[in-house]
Design a protein around this motif. Sequence first.
Motif, PDB file in Angstrom:
ATOM      1  N   SER A  90      12.978  54.536  24.513  1.00 33.04           N
ATOM      2  CA  SER A  90      13.754  54.880  25.701  1.00 33.04           C
ATOM      3  C   SER A  90      12.968  54.491  26.934  1.00 33.04           C
ATOM      4  CB  SER A  90      14.052  56.380  25.741  1.00 33.04           C
ATOM      5  OG  SER A  90      14.799  56.788  24.624  1.00 33.04           O
ATOM      6  N   CYS A  91      13.694  54.205  27.989  1.00 34.55           N
ATOM      7  CA  CYS A  91      13.068  53.884  29.276  1.00 34.55           C
ATOM      8  C   CYS A  91      13.923  54.498  30.364  1.00 34.55           C
ATOM      9  CB  CYS A  91      12.962  52.385  29.451  1.00 34.55           C
ATOM     10  SG  CYS A  91      12.381  51.878  31.091  1.00 34.55           S
ATOM     11  N   THR A  92      13.324  55.365  31.149  1.00 32.44           N
ATOM     12  CA  THR A  92      14.036  56.017  32.234  1.00 32.44           C
ATOM     13  C   THR A  92      13.493  55.529  33.569  1.00 32.44           C
ATOM     14  OG1 THR A  92      14.481  57.962  30.898  1.00 32.44           O
ATOM     15  CG2 THR A  92      14.657  58.217  33.275  1.00 32.44           C
ATOM     16  N   ALA A  93      14.404  55.192  34.456  1.00 37.05           N
ATOM     17  CA  ALA A  93      14.030  54.656  35.760  1.00 37.05           C
ATOM     18  C   ALA A  93      14.284  55.675  36.848  1.00 37.05           C
ATOM     19  CB  ALA A  93      14.823  53.385  36.042  1.00 37.05           C
ATOM     20  N   SER A  94      13.447  55.626  37.854  1.00 37.58           N
ATOM     21  CA  SER A  94      13.651  56.444  39.056  1.00 37.58           C
ATOM     22  C   SER A  94      13.255  55.619  40.263  1.00 37.58           C
ATOM     23  CB  SER A  94      12.835  57.737  38.980  1.00 37.58           C
ATOM     24  OG  SER A  94      11.456  57.452  38.887  1.00 37.58           O
ATOM     25  N   TRP A 149      14.277  53.381  43.801  1.00 37.46           N
ATOM     26  CA  TRP A 149      15.275  52.467  44.356  1.00 37.46           C
ATOM     27  C   TRP A 149      15.612  51.387  43.339  1.00 37.46           C
ATOM     28  CZ3 TRP A 149      18.352  53.062  48.294  1.00 37.46           C
ATOM     29  CH2 TRP A 149      19.045  51.965  48.790  1.00 37.46           C
ATOM     30  N   ILE A 150      16.572  51.684  42.469  1.00 40.29           N
ATOM     31  CA  ILE A 150      16.892  50.777  41.378  1.00 40.29           C
ATOM     32  C   ILE A 150      18.011  49.808  41.711  1.00 40.29           C
ATOM     33  CG2 ILE A 150      16.140  52.487  39.678  1.00 40.29           C
ATOM     34  CD1 ILE A 150      19.135  52.867  39.032  1.00 40.29           C
ATOM     35  N   GLY A 208      27.088  45.026  30.892  1.00 41.82           N
ATOM     36  CA  GLY A 208      26.409  45.296  29.638  1.00 41.82           C
ATOM     37  C   GLY A 208      26.226  44.096  28.733  1.00 41.82           C
ATOM     38  N   SER A 209      26.157  42.880  29.294  1.00 40.96           N
ATOM     39  CA  SER A 209      25.910  41.705  28.466  1.00 40.96           C
ATOM     40  C   SER A 209      24.491  41.741  27.917  1.00 40.96           C
ATOM     41  CB  SER A 209      26.114  40.433  29.286  1.00 40.96           C
ATOM     42  OG  SER A 209      27.456  40.328  29.719  1.00 40.96           O
ATOM     43  N   ASP A 248      22.464  53.572  29.603  1.00 46.65           N
ATOM     44  CA  ASP A 248      23.308  54.640  30.116  1.00 46.65           C
ATOM     45  C   ASP A 248      23.098  54.653  31.622  1.00 46.65           C
ATOM     46  OD1 ASP A 248      24.440  57.042  30.987  1.00 46.65           O
ATOM     47  OD2 ASP A 248      23.933  58.086  29.141  1.00 46.65           O
ATOM     48  N   ASN A 249      24.002  54.020  32.343  1.00 49.62           N
ATOM     49  CA  ASN A 249      23.820  53.877  33.790  1.00 49.62           C
ATOM     50  C   ASN A 249      23.798  55.226  34.499  1.00 49.62           C
ATOM     51  OD1 ASN A 249      23.710  51.111  33.530  1.00 49.62           O
ATOM     52  ND2 ASN A 249      25.824  50.768  34.148  1.00 49.62           N
ATOM     53  N   ALA A 250      24.537  56.181  33.983  1.00 44.53           N
ATOM     54  CA  ALA A 250      24.584  57.493  34.627  1.00 44.53           C
ATOM     55  C   ALA A 250      23.227  58.186  34.554  1.00 44.53           C
ATOM     56  CB  ALA A 250      25.650  58.355  33.975  1.00 44.53           C
TER      57      ALA A 250
END
Length: 117
Positions: free
Chosen positions: A21-25, A27-28, A56-57, A73-75
């Motif tokens: 998993s990779c979670t971003a925080s 200014w994406i 989602g390509s 998961d964009n949300a």
Amino acid sequence: QVQLVESGGGLVQAGGSLKLSCTASGWIFSINAWGWYRQAPGKQRDLVASITITGGSTSYADSVKGRFTISRDNAKNTMYLQMNSLKPEDTAVYYCAGLRPQGDNYWGRGTQVTVSS
């Protein structure tokens, strides 16, 4: 600035599975795709899979096609790499990347995946 944090690496026997998993925080909004890269000792860092944020390509390296699946998961600002049928040659440090059309990409610190034979 963007921060990327990977999780889910570990030690697994050949034929087994892991999910990264990779979670971003931060200014994406400058990112248009996510990517997973890997780097084995003494080798260059290679792209394993990527997925566009819009649409989602997906794209995969030939060595992982049919075994790995990238999703997002964009949300939750999170992306995943499901790795099945793992082989010893999949052993590497796996890096999450936020890919930008302009400017440098963003990188996570990496997570170790070790596949024993």
